[in-house]
Design a protein around this motif. Structure first.
Motif, mmCIF file in Angstrom:
data_model
loop_
_atom_site.group_PDB
_atom_site.id
_atom_site.type_symbol
_atom_site.label_atom_id
_atom_site.label_comp_id
_atom_site.label_asym_id
_atom_site.label_seq_id
_atom_site.Cartn_x
_atom_site.Cartn_y
_atom_site.Cartn_z
ATOM 1 N N ARG A 38 43.996 61.471 60.934
ATOM 2 C CA ARG A 38 44.664 62.396 61.868
ATOM 3 C C ARG A 38 43.663 62.939 62.881
ATOM 4 N N ASP A 66 52.292 61.526 60.955
ATOM 5 C CA ASP A 66 51.302 61.967 59.986
ATOM 6 C C ASP A 66 51.702 63.305 59.365
ATOM 7 N N THR A 67 52.332 64.150 60.149
ATOM 8 C CA THR A 67 52.818 65.428 59.613
ATOM 9 C C THR A 67 53.808 65.179 58.478
ATOM 10 N N GLU A 98 43.323 61.046 54.550
ATOM 11 C CA GLU A 98 44.431 61.224 55.482
ATOM 12 C C GLU A 98 44.046 62.128 56.643
ATOM 13 N N SER A 99 43.347 63.209 56.355
ATOM 14 C CA SER A 99 42.980 64.122 57.435
ATOM 15 C C SER A 99 42.000 63.476 58.401
ATOM 16 N N TYR A 127 53.928 62.515 56.567
ATOM 17 C CA TYR A 127 53.172 61.992 55.422
ATOM 18 C C TYR A 127 52.454 63.118 54.673
ATOM 19 N N GLN A 128 51.909 64.074 55.415
ATOM 20 C CA GLN A 128 51.243 65.203 54.769
ATOM 21 C C GLN A 128 52.220 66.002 53.916
ATOM 22 N N HIS A 129 53.424 66.186 54.408
ATOM 23 C CA HIS A 129 54.443 66.902 53.630
ATOM 24 C C HIS A 129 54.808 66.122 52.367
ATOM 25 N N GLN A 130 54.860 64.803 52.470
ATOM 26 C CA GLN A 130 55.144 63.982 51.288
ATOM 27 C C GLN A 130 54.035 64.133 50.252
ATOM 28 N N TRP A 131 52.779 64.110 50.697
ATOM 29 C CA TRP A 131 51.652 64.273 49.772
ATOM 30 C C TRP A 131 51.684 65.643 49.101
ATOM 31 N N ILE A 132 51.979 66.671 49.871
ATOM 32 C CA ILE A 132 52.048 68.023 49.308
ATOM 33 C C ILE A 132 53.120 68.079 48.215
#
Length: 90
Positions: free
Chosen positions: A6, A32-33, A2-3, A35-40
């Motif tokens: 981005r 993408d921000t 993911e990173s 999505y990152q919060h969802q992954w966290i």
């Protein structure tokens, strides 16, 4: 993974001055921000509620330390900046 996407979108954003392209890339970066919060949140839930091993809880003693400093590159005749930082110093 993911990173990496981005990073690429941010590179494209910096490479263009086209207002419409930048607007679209800005939208992708913003999404993408989320999505990152969802992954966290998903990793936190797996770690705390379901007791599933996640990267931060993987036992260090099970890591293959013999390949810890093995750097692989699959590009022909490519100079990798600072590659020696990741390779064995033996």
């Amino acid at each position: 993974m993911e990173s990496q996407s981005r990073w690429r979108v941010c590179q494209l954003y910096n490479m263009t001055t086209d207002r419409c392209v930048r607007d679209m890339l800005f939208w992708l970066i913003t999404r993408d921000t989320m999505y990152q919060h969802q992954w966290i949140d998903a990793v936190k839930e797996l770690k705390e509620e379901k007791n599933i091993v996640v990267p931060s809880t993987f036992p260090r003693q099970l890591e293959k330390r013999e390949v810890f400093h093995t750097f692989l590159i699959f590009q022909w005749k490519t100079k990798v900046p600072l590659a020696d930082r990741y390779m064995d110093q033996a």
